[in-house]
Design an enzyme around this catalytic site. Structure first.
Site, PDB file in Angstrom:
ATOM      1  N   GLU A 206      -5.484  -2.604  -1.930  1.00 22.81           N
ATOM      2  CA  GLU A 206      -4.251  -1.978  -2.437  1.00 22.81           C
ATOM      3  C   GLU A 206      -4.462  -1.234  -3.749  1.00 22.81           C
ATOM      4  O   GLU A 206      -4.982  -1.790  -4.721  1.00 22.81           O
ATOM      5  CB  GLU A 206      -3.153  -3.032  -2.615  1.00 22.81           C
ATOM      6  CG  GLU A 206      -1.827  -2.449  -3.086  1.00 22.81           C
ATOM      7  CD  GLU A 206      -0.671  -3.412  -2.999  1.00 22.81           C
ATOM      8  OE1 GLU A 206       0.426  -3.065  -3.476  1.00 22.81           O
ATOM      9  OE2 GLU A 206      -0.847  -4.521  -2.450  1.00 22.81           O
ATOM     10  N   LYS A 222       3.168  -3.878   1.630  1.00 28.28           N
ATOM     11  CA  LYS A 222       4.167  -4.931   1.785  1.00 28.28           C
ATOM     12  C   LYS A 222       4.530  -5.012   3.262  1.00 28.28           C
ATOM     13  O   LYS A 222       5.014  -4.048   3.843  1.00 28.28           O
ATOM     14  CB  LYS A 222       5.401  -4.620   0.936  1.00 28.28           C
ATOM     15  CG  LYS A 222       6.454  -5.708   0.898  1.00 28.28           C
ATOM     16  CD  LYS A 222       5.922  -6.993   0.328  1.00 28.28           C
ATOM     17  CE  LYS A 222       5.547  -6.922  -1.130  1.00 28.28           C
ATOM     18  NZ  LYS A 222       5.106  -8.241  -1.650  1.00 28.28           N
TER      19      LYS A 222
END
Length: 395
Positions: A206, A222
């Site tokens: 990420e 997410k």
């Protein structure tokens, strides 16, 4: 443990030819502002001045032929506690691995011959990892999720990330195990950073923030499902996961807006499903043109800690995290990456472990919304931790 550094996102042409020039280490208890300390330290080495109209805003091809007097770049690590302080929130409980600093900046220069301190290879050595022991039971984790849902029901917060911790004793040299971890599939920010008596191993996919040419990009992740056909379909169809994801995308838009030219923030890609090891994860891309005069300290204050590992609103989420989690987040949920002459590229320290003198520490969790089911959230955290544990245990 011998000092070892293999920075994340190091320029490929420079890997294996770097040598440490200087280092900054800082703990929360030392006082001061970590963003200012990092910015001043790097600026003193000719790195990370203004990010617009100056380096590294003007991107240029990176070559291995450096003037020895000019640094190649720097590895940077910012802990979750340091990030919380930058946001103006509580630092949370003490870290279970206090030997690990809360801010590390290592400046590198080129040498004609590789420095063994910048590699993670070497002769195989004995390695034994003991049983993992969590800091809370599965039921206590589920109870924390339920408490987060209650806070959402009261209107205290819209979403909050709840993270658990476990630790395992070890014997032998941890470097090969950390190197294995850093090479997990999809580990964009795979790397190892160590100092006397501590080490960090990262396999994060990420992006917290990347800056090139005066434009900042963040890629929040997410939403998680097993990497199966069914899991892919479920993640695309889940209203709960999509709502949770969009909420964090909006938070990241607001974070970048703090340092952006008015009207330049945009969502380039929304809810793209990508694979990390045995998991599908939903990722979006948010970008902005940086305002004039923005420097590294401004950037760190705007984006730390990452919205996908805190929640929304960020300060309210940090207060919930400090109240709910029994131990500090330590090396996890912070930032790790590279500050170079042509770019800044920092990842979120998810899928990240810390090593101290006798234990390996691992954190995993997930975002909690009103629609979360507590035991499903516990299972999701375990699924995220499983590839990390397997990489560390593999002989």
């Amino acid at each position: 443990m011998r000092t070892l550094t293999a920075p994340a996102v190091v320029p490929p042409l420079c890997a294996g030819s770097l040598r440490e020039r200087d280092r900054l280490q800082w703990w929360v208890g030392d006082g001061g502002d970590p963003a200012d300390l990092a910015g001043e330290f790097l600026t003193g080495h000719g790195l990370a001045g203004q990010l617009t109209g100056n380096l590294p805003a003007v991107a240029r091809p990176h070559t291995a032929a450096h003037d020895p007097a000019v640094p190649c770049g720097a590895a940077m690590f910012v802990s979750a506690a340091a990030g919380a302080i930058l946001a103006g929130g509580p630092a949370g409980p003490p870290s279970p691995a206090p030997a690990v600093p809360d801010l590390v900046v290592v400046v590198y220069e080129h040498r004609a011959h590789p420095d063994p301190s910048t590699t993670t290879g070497g002769t195989p050595t004995s390695w034994r990892l003991g049983p993992w022991r969590p800091s809370w039971t599965e039921q206590q984790h589920a109870d924390a999720v339920e408490a987060a849902r209650a806070a959402i029901g009261r209107g205290d917060v819209y979403q909050v990330n709840v993270v658990g911790h476990s630790a395992a004793p070890y014997a032998g040299d941890p470097r090969p195990a950390l190197a294995r971890l850093s090479r997990l599939p999809g580990a964009r920010y795979g790397g190892v950073l160590t100092g006397p008596g501590w080490a960090i191993g990262c396999a994060s996919p990420e992006t917290l923030v990347e800056v090139t040419g005066g434009r900042a990009v963040t890629r929040p992740i997410k939403g998680t499902r097993p990497a199966t056909g069914t899991g892919h379909r479920e993640l695309l169809a889940s209203a709960k996961e999509r709502a949770e994801h969009v909420m964090i995308v909006d938070l990241e838009r607001n974070d970048l807006a703090q340092v952006a030219r008015t009207g330049s923030v945009r969502v380039d890609e929304l809810y793209a499903v990508r694979r990390w090891c045995d998991l599908w994860q939903a990722e979006s891309t948010v970008s902005a043109e940086l305002a004039d005069g923005v420097d590294l300290a401004d950037l760190l204050r705007a984006v730390c800690p990452g919205g996908s590992v805190t929640g929304a609103p960020k300060l309210a989420a940090l207060a919930q995290i400090a109240a709910l989690e029994p131990v500090g987040r330590g090396a996890s949920m912070g930032a790790f990456g590279w500050v170079g002459t042509d770019r800044i590229d920092l990842g979120l320290t998810i899928r990240t472990v810390a090593v101290d003198a006798d234990r390996v520490h691992l954190w995993a969790g997930g975002g909690i919304t009103w629609g979360s089911e507590p035991h499903a959230e516990v299972a999701e955290a375990a699924a995220k931790a499983a590839p990390v544990r397997a990489a560390l245990a593999d002989r």
